[in-house]
Write an enzyme that holds these catalytic residues in place. Structure first.
Site, PDB file in Angstrom:
ATOM      1  N   ILE A 160      93.645  79.833  24.827  1.00 64.06           N
ATOM      2  CA  ILE A 160      93.874  80.166  26.237  1.00 64.06           C
ATOM      3  C   ILE A 160      94.551  81.532  26.378  1.00 64.06           C
ATOM      4  CG2 ILE A 160      95.075  79.459  28.350  1.00 64.06           C
ATOM      5  CD1 ILE A 160      94.774  76.516  27.291  1.00 64.06           C
ATOM      6  N   THR A 238     101.567  77.896  32.571  1.00 62.82           N
ATOM      7  CA  THR A 238     100.535  76.846  32.575  1.00 62.82           C
ATOM      8  C   THR A 238     100.577  76.104  31.239  1.00 62.82           C
ATOM      9  OG1 THR A 238      98.886  78.390  31.721  1.00 62.82           O
ATOM     10  CG2 THR A 238      98.945  78.086  34.115  1.00 62.82           C
ATOM     11  N   ARG A 240     103.586  74.155  29.087  1.00 61.32           N
ATOM     12  CA  ARG A 240     104.271  72.876  29.291  1.00 61.32           C
ATOM     13  C   ARG A 240     105.596  73.181  29.986  1.00 61.32           C
ATOM     14  NH1 ARG A 240     100.144  70.769  28.799  1.00 61.32           N
ATOM     15  NH2 ARG A 240      99.453  69.167  27.334  1.00 61.32           N
ATOM     16  N   ASP A 264     102.644  75.793  36.937  1.00 59.68           N
ATOM     17  CA  ASP A 264     101.673  74.683  37.007  1.00 59.68           C
ATOM     18  C   ASP A 264     102.226  73.458  36.294  1.00 59.68           C
ATOM     19  OD1 ASP A 264      99.071  73.601  37.679  1.00 59.68           O
ATOM     20  OD2 ASP A 264      98.620  73.673  35.539  1.00 59.68           O
ATOM     21  N   GLU A 269     108.261  66.810  35.239  1.00 51.77           N
ATOM     22  CA  GLU A 269     107.135  66.571  36.147  1.00 51.77           C
ATOM     23  C   GLU A 269     106.640  65.124  36.163  1.00 51.77           C
ATOM     24  OE1 GLU A 269     104.315  69.352  34.303  1.00 51.77           O
ATOM     25  OE2 GLU A 269     103.051  67.655  33.727  1.00 51.77           O
ATOM     26  N   HIS A 301     100.128  70.614  37.696  1.00 48.72           N
ATOM     27  CA  HIS A 301      99.455  70.516  36.387  1.00 48.72           C
ATOM     28  C   HIS A 301      97.939  70.399  36.571  1.00 48.72           C
ATOM     29  CE1 HIS A 301     100.402  69.343  31.985  1.00 48.72           C
ATOM     30  NE2 HIS A 301      99.221  69.911  32.041  1.00 48.72           N
ATOM     31  N   ALA A 303      95.739  73.190  36.077  1.00 50.56           N
ATOM     32  CA  ALA A 303      94.999  74.338  35.531  1.00 50.56           C
ATOM     33  C   ALA A 303      93.716  73.906  34.814  1.00 50.56           C
ATOM     34  CB  ALA A 303      95.891  75.138  34.592  1.00 50.56           C
TER      35      ALA A 303
HETATM   36  P1  NAI Z   1      96.066  76.856  20.809  1.00 55.78           P
HETATM   37  O1  NAI Z   1      96.535  75.883  19.793  1.00 55.78           O
HETATM   38  O2  NAI Z   1      94.697  77.428  20.698  1.00 55.78           O
HETATM   39  O3  NAI Z   1      97.104  78.104  20.846  1.00 55.78           O
HETATM   40  C1  NAI Z   1      98.486  77.965  20.827  1.00 55.78           C
HETATM   41  C2  NAI Z   1      99.074  79.252  20.245  1.00 55.78           C
HETATM   42  O4  NAI Z   1     100.504  79.163  20.335  1.00 55.78           O
HETATM   43  C3  NAI Z   1      98.720  79.464  18.774  1.00 55.78           C
HETATM   44  O5  NAI Z   1      98.261  80.789  18.564  1.00 55.78           O
HETATM   45  C4  NAI Z   1     100.047  79.214  18.038  1.00 55.78           C
HETATM   46  O6  NAI Z   1     100.195  79.997  16.869  1.00 55.78           O
HETATM   47  C5  NAI Z   1     101.050  79.629  19.111  1.00 55.78           C
HETATM   48  N1  NAI Z   1     102.389  79.086  18.895  1.00 55.78           N
HETATM   49  C6  NAI Z   1     102.754  77.904  18.344  1.00 55.78           C
HETATM   50  N2  NAI Z   1     104.094  77.788  18.352  1.00 55.78           N
HETATM   51  C7  NAI Z   1     104.577  78.905  18.918  1.00 55.78           C
HETATM   52  C8  NAI Z   1     105.892  79.372  19.204  1.00 55.78           C
HETATM   53  N3  NAI Z   1     106.974  78.657  18.912  1.00 55.78           N
HETATM   54  N4  NAI Z   1     106.023  80.587  19.793  1.00 55.78           N
HETATM   55  C9  NAI Z   1     104.925  81.329  20.099  1.00 55.78           C
HETATM   56  N5  NAI Z   1     103.667  80.935  19.861  1.00 55.78           N
HETATM   57  C10 NAI Z   1     103.503  79.748  19.260  1.00 55.78           C
HETATM   58  O7  NAI Z   1      96.302  76.154  22.208  1.00 55.78           O
HETATM   59  P2  NAI Z   1      95.592  76.464  23.598  1.00 55.78           P
HETATM   60  O8  NAI Z   1      94.352  75.671  23.712  1.00 55.78           O
HETATM   61  O9  NAI Z   1      95.533  77.935  23.817  1.00 55.78           O
HETATM   62  O10 NAI Z   1      96.648  75.811  24.626  1.00 55.78           O
HETATM   63  C11 NAI Z   1      97.974  76.318  24.743  1.00 55.78           C
HETATM   64  C12 NAI Z   1      98.818  75.308  25.493  1.00 55.78           C
HETATM   65  O11 NAI Z   1      98.390  75.242  26.855  1.00 55.78           O
HETATM   66  C13 NAI Z   1      98.674  73.849  25.002  1.00 55.78           C
HETATM   67  O12 NAI Z   1      99.549  73.589  23.932  1.00 55.78           O
HETATM   68  C14 NAI Z   1      99.050  73.042  26.208  1.00 55.78           C
HETATM   69  O13 NAI Z   1     100.438  72.769  26.164  1.00 55.78           O
HETATM   70  C15 NAI Z   1      98.758  73.980  27.384  1.00 55.78           C
HETATM   71  N6  NAI Z   1      97.661  73.484  28.240  1.00 55.78           N
HETATM   72  C16 NAI Z   1      97.909  73.332  29.581  1.00 55.78           C
HETATM   73  C17 NAI Z   1      96.920  72.873  30.437  1.00 55.78           C
HETATM   74  C18 NAI Z   1      97.134  72.734  31.927  1.00 55.78           C
HETATM   75  O14 NAI Z   1      96.322  72.096  32.602  1.00 55.78           O
HETATM   76  N7  NAI Z   1      98.185  73.310  32.503  1.00 55.78           N
HETATM   77  C19 NAI Z   1      95.612  72.491  29.900  1.00 55.78           C
HETATM   78  C20 NAI Z   1      95.432  72.759  28.487  1.00 55.78           C
HETATM   79  C21 NAI Z   1      96.442  73.217  27.690  1.00 55.78           C
END
Ligand code: NAI
Length: 341
Positions: A160, A238, A240, A264, A269, A301, A303
Site C-alpha cells: 500500500i 489508514t 492501524r 480511517d 475503534e 475503517h 479504506a
Molecule cells: P505490507 O506487509 O505489504 O507492508 C508493510 C510494510 O511495513 C513493509 O514494507 C514492512 O517492512 C513495513 N514495516 C513493518 N514494521 C515496520 C515498522 N516498525 N516501521 C516501519 N515500517 C515497518 O502491508 P500492506 O498491505 O501495505 O498494508 C499495510 C497496513 O495497512 C496493514 O498492516 C494494515 O494494518 C493496514 N490496512 C488497512 C486497511 C484499511 O481498510 N484501513 C486495509 C488493509 C490494510
C-alpha cells in the site's frame, strides 16, 4: 475436517456488504456460511458451536480466552478476511488453531482512500459540501493548500505504501520514506529517498502511515514525534489506530503543533466503528474531541471498501478454507513461528 463432509463457517461481525460479496463468491465453493451479527470475542465465541471454521475481521478480538473457547468448540481453522492480524494472539493459537488471512486484495483501495482523505481535508471538501447543501455559497474559511512542491513522508513501504508514494509523486511532491526493511532498488527507480524517522517527521508536510501494528510500531506517532513535526503538517492514518497515541494527538492539535489529521482508524475503534452511534452519547472523550475538530477527518475503517477489494477478499478467504480442507500448502498462514509474519 475433510473435503467430503459439509463445511460450516461461523462468520462473525457480518455486515450487508460481507453477506453480498461472500454469498456471490460462495457459489463456487458451496460452504454453509452462517452470517452472525456480533463481533467475535470471549463472550460471543460460543456462537461458533457446530461450525468447523470461523471467519473474523479487524475488530474481532481473538485473544487467548476467545481462541480457547473456539478450540473447545472444535474450531481448528480461523480465516481472517483482512490483511492485518494484530488482533489475534498468535502464540495462544499456535499448535491448536490455524490462522489464515488475505495478505493482499486491492492495495489500490487503501492507497487511493488515503489520497482522497488527504485532499478532502486539505481542500476542506466536507465543509464545502455542508455549506452548499445549506444554501451557503461563501468561500471564507475554505482556503486550502497545493500538494505540488510539498514533501510527503510515507512510513511503511509495502504494497500500500508504495502505491501511495507513487500517487503522491504524481502531484509533484518530494517523497521521503521510512521502513524497517527498505526497498532501496524500488526507491532508486522511482527517485524517492529512505531516511530516518527524525528527518521524516521534521521535513514532511504530509505523513501517511502504512506499516503494520506491532509492539515496535505501536505509538510510532507520540507526543515526542508530534513535537518534531511542522505546525501545518497533516497526518493520514489508514494503517492501524494504535500507530498513533490518540491522546497525544488531541493535545498536539489543541496546541496547533500540527495542522490536521485524516484518520480511517482509531486506537479504541472496536466499540464504535462499523456501528450506528448517532442516537447515543459517545463516552470516549478522545474520540468525541477529535470528531469536533474542523481539521480532523474521521472515517470508520473504510479504506478497503471497494467492489474490487471485497470481491478479492471473499475469493481469497474461501480459497484459504479450500486449501486447508484439501491439505494444500498454506501460503496465507500467519503463526507464532512462521517466517512470513
Ligand atoms: P505490507 O506487509 O505489504 O507492508 C508493510 C510494510 O511495513 C513493509 O514494507 C514492512 O517492512 C513495513 N514495516 C513493518 N514494521 C515496520 C515498522 N516498525 N516501521 C516501519 N515500517 C515497518 O502491508 P500492506 O498491505 O501495505 O498494508 C499495510 C497496513 O495497512 C496493514 O498492516 C494494515 O494494518 C493496514 N490496512 C488497512 C486497511 C484499511 O481498510 N484501513 C486495509 C488493509 C490494510
Amino acid at each position: 475436517m475433510n473435503n467430503k463432509e459439509p463445511v460450516n463457517i461461523a462468520f462473525f461481525d457480518s455486515k450487508p456488504y460481507d453477506i453480498a460479496f461472500f454469498t456471490e463468491a460462495n457459489k463456487n465453493f458451496l460452504y454453509n456460511i452462517e452470517f452472525l451479527e456480533p463481533n467475535l470475542n470471549r463472550k460471543t465465541a460460543v456462537l461458533a458451536k457446530g461450525a468447523q471454521v470461523v471467519c473474523a475481521f479487524v475488530n474481532d478480538k481473538l485473544d487467548k480466552e476467545t481462541l480457547d473457547i473456539l478450540y473447545n468448540e472444535g474450531i481448528r481453522l480461523v480465516v481472517m478476511r483482512c490483511a492485518g492480524y494484530n488482533n489475534v494472539d498468535l502464540e495462544a493459537a499456535y499448535g491448536k488453531i490455524t490462522i489464515l488471512r488475505v495478505p493482499a486484495y486491492s492495495p489500490y483501495s487503501v492507497a487511493e482512500f488515503a489520497l482522497a482523505a488527504l485532499l478532502s481535508l486539505t481542500r476542506k471538501i466536507p465543509q464545502a459540501f455542508n455549506r452548499t447543501r445549506n444554501g451557503n455559497f461563501q468561500l471564507s474559511g475554505l482556503t486550502g493548500r497545493d500538494l505540488h512542491g510539498r514533501v510527503c513522508g510515507v512510513i511503511g513501504t509495502g504494497k500500500i505504501g508504495k502505491i501511495f508514494a507513487e500517487l503522491m509523486k504524481g502531484f509533484g511532491m518530494e517523497i521521503l520514506l521510512y521502513d524497517k526493511f527498505p526497498d532501496e532498488a524500488w526507491a532508486k527507480e522511482k527517485g524517492f529517498r529512505y531516511t530516518d524517522l527524525d528527518e521524516l517527521f521534521t521535513k514532511s508536510d504530509f505523513i501517511s502511515l502504512h506499516c503494520p501494528l506491532t509492539p515496535e510500531s505501536r505509538h510510532i506517532i507520540n507526543g515526542e514525534s508530534l513535537k518534531k513535526m511542522k505546525n501545518d503538517c497533516v497526518l493520514i492514518n489508514t494503517g492501524r489506530g494504535a500507530l498513533i497515541d490518540a491522546k497525544a494527538l488531541v493535545e498536539a492539535l489543541k496546541d496547533k503543533q500540527i495542522g490536521g489529521a485524516a484518520l480511517d482508524v482509531y486506537e479504541e475503534e472496536e466499540e464504535y466503528f462499523y456501528e450506528d452511534w448517532s442516537t447515543e452519547v459517545i463516552k470516549d472523550d478522545v474520540l468525541a474531541r477529535l470528531l469536533m475538530m474542523p481539521n480532523v477527518l474521521i472515517s470508520s475503517h473504510q479504506a478497503f471498501l471497494t467492489t474490487e477489494a471485497l470481491t478479492a477478499i471473499a475469493n481469497t478467504t474461501l480459497n484459504n478454507v479450500k486449501a486447508y480442507i484439501e491439505g494444500k500448502p498454506l501460503e496465507n498462514q500467519v503463526c507464532f513461528k512462521c517466517s512470513n509474519n
